[in-house]
Motif scaffolding. Structure first.
Motif, PDB file in Angstrom:
ATOM      1  N   LEU A  85       0.827  -1.210   0.000  1.00  0.00           N
ATOM      2  CA  LEU A  85       0.000   0.000   0.000  1.00  0.00           C
ATOM      3  C   LEU A  85       0.860   1.258   0.000  1.00  0.00           C
ATOM      4  O   LEU A  85       0.534   2.252  -0.666  1.00  0.00           O
ATOM      5  CB  LEU A  85      -0.927  -0.003   1.219  1.00  0.00           C
ATOM      6  CG  LEU A  85      -2.031  -1.064   1.220  1.00  0.00           C
ATOM      7  CD1 LEU A  85      -2.853  -0.981   2.495  1.00  0.00           C
ATOM      8  CD2 LEU A  85      -2.933  -0.917  -0.003  1.00  0.00           C
ATOM      9  N   LEU A  86       1.977   1.211   0.740  1.00  0.00           N
ATOM     10  CA  LEU A  86       2.884   2.354   0.745  1.00  0.00           C
ATOM     11  C   LEU A  86       3.560   2.511  -0.615  1.00  0.00           C
ATOM     12  O   LEU A  86       3.775   3.646  -1.087  1.00  0.00           O
ATOM     13  CB  LEU A  86       3.932   2.183   1.843  1.00  0.00           C
ATOM     14  CG  LEU A  86       4.947   3.329   2.007  1.00  0.00           C
ATOM     15  CD1 LEU A  86       4.232   4.651   2.262  1.00  0.00           C
ATOM     16  CD2 LEU A  86       5.927   3.016   3.128  1.00  0.00           C
ATOM     17  N   GLN A  87       3.885   1.410  -1.262  1.00  0.00           N
ATOM     18  CA  GLN A  87       4.471   1.477  -2.604  1.00  0.00           C
ATOM     19  C   GLN A  87       3.497   2.137  -3.572  1.00  0.00           C
ATOM     20  O   GLN A  87       3.891   2.989  -4.390  1.00  0.00           O
ATOM     21  CB  GLN A  87       4.836   0.077  -3.083  1.00  0.00           C
ATOM     22  CG  GLN A  87       5.968  -0.564  -2.314  1.00  0.00           C
ATOM     23  CD  GLN A  87       6.210  -1.998  -2.744  1.00  0.00           C
ATOM     24  OE1 GLN A  87       5.416  -2.586  -3.473  1.00  0.00           O
ATOM     25  NE2 GLN A  87       7.317  -2.572  -2.282  1.00  0.00           N
ATOM     26  N   ILE A  88       2.234   1.743  -3.490  1.00  0.00           N
ATOM     27  CA  ILE A  88       1.225   2.338  -4.372  1.00  0.00           C
ATOM     28  C   ILE A  88       1.074   3.833  -4.077  1.00  0.00           C
ATOM     29  O   ILE A  88       1.010   4.667  -4.998  1.00  0.00           O
ATOM     30  CB  ILE A  88      -0.123   1.612  -4.208  1.00  0.00           C
ATOM     31  CG1 ILE A  88      -0.008   0.157  -4.691  1.00  0.00           C
ATOM     32  CG2 ILE A  88      -1.228   2.338  -4.972  1.00  0.00           C
ATOM     33  CD1 ILE A  88      -1.238  -0.679  -4.419  1.00  0.00           C
ATOM     34  N   ALA A  89       1.031   4.188  -2.788  1.00  0.00           N
ATOM     35  CA  ALA A  89       0.870   5.595  -2.414  1.00  0.00           C
ATOM     36  C   ALA A  89       2.054   6.426  -2.889  1.00  0.00           C
ATOM     37  O   ALA A  89       1.875   7.539  -3.402  1.00  0.00           O
ATOM     38  CB  ALA A  89       0.716   5.708  -0.902  1.00  0.00           C
ATOM     39  N   LEU A  90       3.262   5.902  -2.752  1.00  0.00           N
ATOM     40  CA  LEU A  90       4.448   6.640  -3.201  1.00  0.00           C
ATOM     41  C   LEU A  90       4.450   6.802  -4.721  1.00  0.00           C
ATOM     42  O   LEU A  90       4.814   7.872  -5.235  1.00  0.00           O
ATOM     43  CB  LEU A  90       5.713   5.910  -2.747  1.00  0.00           C
ATOM     44  CG  LEU A  90       6.024   5.966  -1.247  1.00  0.00           C
ATOM     45  CD1 LEU A  90       7.197   5.057  -0.915  1.00  0.00           C
ATOM     46  CD2 LEU A  90       6.328   7.399  -0.819  1.00  0.00           C
ATOM     47  N   SER A  91       4.039   5.760  -5.429  1.00  0.00           N
ATOM     48  CA  SER A  91       3.995   5.846  -6.889  1.00  0.00           C
ATOM     49  C   SER A  91       2.974   6.879  -7.348  1.00  0.00           C
ATOM     50  O   SER A  91       3.255   7.700  -8.239  1.00  0.00           O
ATOM     51  CB  SER A  91       3.663   4.477  -7.485  1.00  0.00           C
ATOM     52  OG  SER A  91       4.629   3.508  -7.121  1.00  0.00           O
ATOM     53  N   ILE A  92       1.801   6.869  -6.727  1.00  0.00           N
ATOM     54  CA  ILE A  92       0.768   7.844  -7.088  1.00  0.00           C
ATOM     55  C   ILE A  92       1.234   9.258  -6.764  1.00  0.00           C
ATOM     56  O   ILE A  92       1.017  10.200  -7.545  1.00  0.00           O
ATOM     57  CB  ILE A  92      -0.547   7.520  -6.361  1.00  0.00           C
ATOM     58  CG1 ILE A  92      -1.117   6.185  -6.870  1.00  0.00           C
ATOM     59  CG2 ILE A  92      -1.564   8.636  -6.553  1.00  0.00           C
ATOM     60  CD1 ILE A  92      -2.355   5.723  -6.123  1.00  0.00           C
ATOM     61  N   THR A  93       1.906   9.417  -5.616  1.00  0.00           N
ATOM     62  CA  THR A  93       2.416  10.736  -5.242  1.00  0.00           C
ATOM     63  C   THR A  93       3.430  11.243  -6.261  1.00  0.00           C
ATOM     64  O   THR A  93       3.401  12.411  -6.670  1.00  0.00           O
ATOM     65  CB  THR A  93       3.061  10.681  -3.850  1.00  0.00           C
ATOM     66  OG1 THR A  93       2.090  10.242  -2.895  1.00  0.00           O
ATOM     67  CG2 THR A  93       3.594  12.046  -3.445  1.00  0.00           C
ATOM     68  N   GLY A  94       4.342  10.358  -6.669  1.00  0.00           N
ATOM     69  CA  GLY A  94       5.326  10.760  -7.676  1.00  0.00           C
ATOM     70  C   GLY A  94       4.683  11.167  -8.985  1.00  0.00           C
ATOM     71  O   GLY A  94       5.085  12.158  -9.611  1.00  0.00           O
ATOM     72  N   VAL A  95       3.665  10.413  -9.400  1.00  0.00           N
ATOM     73  CA  VAL A  95       2.963  10.744 -10.646  1.00  0.00           C
ATOM     74  C   VAL A  95       2.270  12.095 -10.525  1.00  0.00           C
ATOM     75  O   VAL A  95       2.364  12.952 -11.418  1.00  0.00           O
ATOM     76  CB  VAL A  95       1.948   9.633 -10.988  1.00  0.00           C
ATOM     77  CG1 VAL A  95       1.055  10.072 -12.149  1.00  0.00           C
ATOM     78  CG2 VAL A  95       2.672   8.340 -11.344  1.00  0.00           C
ATOM     79  N   LEU A  96       1.568  12.312  -9.407  1.00  0.00           N
ATOM     80  CA  LEU A  96       0.845  13.572  -9.223  1.00  0.00           C
ATOM     81  C   LEU A  96       1.794  14.764  -9.151  1.00  0.00           C
ATOM     82  O   LEU A  96       1.486  15.848  -9.675  1.00  0.00           O
ATOM     83  CB  LEU A  96      -0.013  13.499  -7.953  1.00  0.00           C
ATOM     84  CG  LEU A  96      -1.182  12.508  -7.992  1.00  0.00           C
ATOM     85  CD1 LEU A  96      -1.917  12.500  -6.654  1.00  0.00           C
ATOM     86  CD2 LEU A  96      -2.144  12.833  -9.122  1.00  0.00           C
ATOM     87  N   VAL A  97       2.945  14.583  -8.508  1.00  0.00           N
ATOM     88  CA  VAL A  97       3.922  15.673  -8.421  1.00  0.00           C
ATOM     89  C   VAL A  97       4.435  16.043  -9.812  1.00  0.00           C
ATOM     90  O   VAL A  97       4.514  17.225 -10.182  1.00  0.00           O
ATOM     91  CB  VAL A  97       5.086  15.277  -7.489  1.00  0.00           C
ATOM     92  CG1 VAL A  97       6.245  16.258  -7.631  1.00  0.00           C
ATOM     93  CG2 VAL A  97       4.617  15.231  -6.048  1.00  0.00           C
ATOM     94  N   LEU A  98       4.775  15.031 -10.623  1.00  0.00           N
ATOM     95  CA  LEU A  98       5.268  15.309 -11.971  1.00  0.00           C
ATOM     96  C   LEU A  98       4.195  15.975 -12.829  1.00  0.00           C
ATOM     97  O   LEU A  98       4.490  16.900 -13.598  1.00  0.00           O
ATOM     98  CB  LEU A  98       5.738  14.013 -12.628  1.00  0.00           C
ATOM     99  CG  LEU A  98       7.075  13.446 -12.138  1.00  0.00           C
ATOM    100  CD1 LEU A  98       7.333  12.072 -12.739  1.00  0.00           C
ATOM    101  CD2 LEU A  98       8.216  14.395 -12.483  1.00  0.00           C
ATOM    102  N   LEU A  99       2.959  15.523 -12.695  1.00  0.00           N
ATOM    103  CA  LEU A  99       1.882  16.118 -13.487  1.00  0.00           C
ATOM    104  C   LEU A  99       1.625  17.568 -13.084  1.00  0.00           C
ATOM    105  O   LEU A  99       1.426  18.439 -13.942  1.00  0.00           O
ATOM    106  CB  LEU A  99       0.604  15.295 -13.340  1.00  0.00           C
ATOM    107  CG  LEU A  99       0.627  13.871 -13.894  1.00  0.00           C
ATOM    108  CD1 LEU A  99      -0.732  13.217 -13.740  1.00  0.00           C
ATOM    109  CD2 LEU A  99       1.059  13.851 -15.346  1.00  0.00           C
ATOM    110  N   SER A 100       1.623  17.828 -11.778  1.00  0.00           N
ATOM    111  CA  SER A 100       1.362  19.198 -11.324  1.00  0.00           C
ATOM    112  C   SER A 100       2.493  20.133 -11.717  1.00  0.00           C
ATOM    113  O   SER A 100       2.252  21.266 -12.172  1.00  0.00           O
ATOM    114  CB  SER A 100       1.157  19.213  -9.811  1.00  0.00           C
ATOM    115  OG  SER A 100       2.314  18.730  -9.136  1.00  0.00           O
TER     116      SER A 100
END
Length: 275
Positions: A85-100
């Motif tokens: 779950l932490l791996q998924i959360a970190l991956s989503i966070t990285g994606v959102l940061v790059l998109l923003s």
């Protein structure tokens, strides 16, 4: 105005441009006023701007930069040890940061912004595939589901952020998922069955292109391209997934002629959708 004073003013304006104290268009206007005809400008390079930014950085900015870099290194090195779950959360966070960040940079530099957005979308797919491999979820259904989720995100973000290429990539990814599902759930379909699997989708995309053109021409254009791709997908599917390819060249020629005749006869209609 003497030459020495003119050179001093030009150097100062170039310093303003490198330091981003004034917008580029203002600096260009001022330089055109003070430069002599035929005099070459000192190019403002990326390294020059980077050097100015490094010199002007405060202690807080240095600490923040090295802190973020250390955090990224820590996450990369110990990613496999984290809970799924932490791996998924970190991956989503990285994606959102790059998109923003990419969306923010598009206002200043379109190519840099699109590059960051593309990196975010590739991170979404790459991190997902890596986690499936890490947790030994190797069945084709997991990969197809991941690619389907990515295609939905690409289509939605491509429409919302007005990035036609990303929008088109989303539909092409969905075509790949559909082809994958067909190859794993059908047993040696005949040539006309393969045509029936894909041609209705081509007609649906064409109808959607007509339906949406009154509100948004870019979306209508991408849907029209997707319809054209789906038109030839039966032949591409047969070439990739089918062992027997009897009459494939003939089918392709017939489809090209039929598509060309249709486009020519309806050119006044579909050009209005996409122009």
């Amino acid at each position: 105005m003497d030459q020495e004073r003119r050179k001093t003013i030009v150097r100062e304006i170039e310093h303003w441009q490198r330091s981003k104290l004034l917008p580029d268009q203002y600096c260009d206007f001022l330089l055109n006023l003070y430069l002599d005809e035929g005099q070459a400008r000192t190019p403002v390079t990326f390294t020059g701007r980077a050097a100015v930014a490094v010199k002007a950085a405060t202690v807080k900015q240095w600490l923040l930069t090295f802190g973020i870099f250390s955090l990224i290194c820590f996450v990369v090195l110990y990613f496999n040890e984290f809970h799924p779950l932490l791996q998924i959360a970190l991956s989503i966070t990285g994606v959102l940061v790059l998109l923003s960040i990419g969306q923010k940079y598009r206002e200043r530099n379109e190519s840099v912004g699109l590059g960051l957005i593309g990196a975010g979308m590739l991170l979404m797919l790459g991190a997902g595939l890596y986690m499936l491999q890490l947790h030994e979820l190797l069945a084709w259904g997991w990969k197809a589901g991941l690619l389907g989720l990515c295609s939905i995100c690409w289509v939605a973000f491509g429409i919302g952020a007005r990035i036609p290429l990303l929008h088109l990539c989303g539909w092409m990814a969905s075509f790949l998922v559909y082809a994958w599902l067909l190859s794993n759930n059908t047993d040696s379909p005949r040539w006309f069955e393969i045509q029936l699997y894909w041609l209705p989708a081509s007609f649906v995309f064409g109808w959607c292109s007509w339906f949406f053109h009154r509100w948004t021409r870019p979306v209508a254009s991408i849907l029209f391209v997707a319809a054209a791709i789906a038109w030839f997908m039966p032949e591409l599917y047969s070439a990739v997934f089918m062992k027997e390819q009897v009459g494939l060249q003939l089918q392709l020629m017939v489809k090209i002629i039929a598509g060309g005749v249709t486009l020519f006869s309806l050119r006044k209609q579909w050009i209005a959708w996409v122009a």
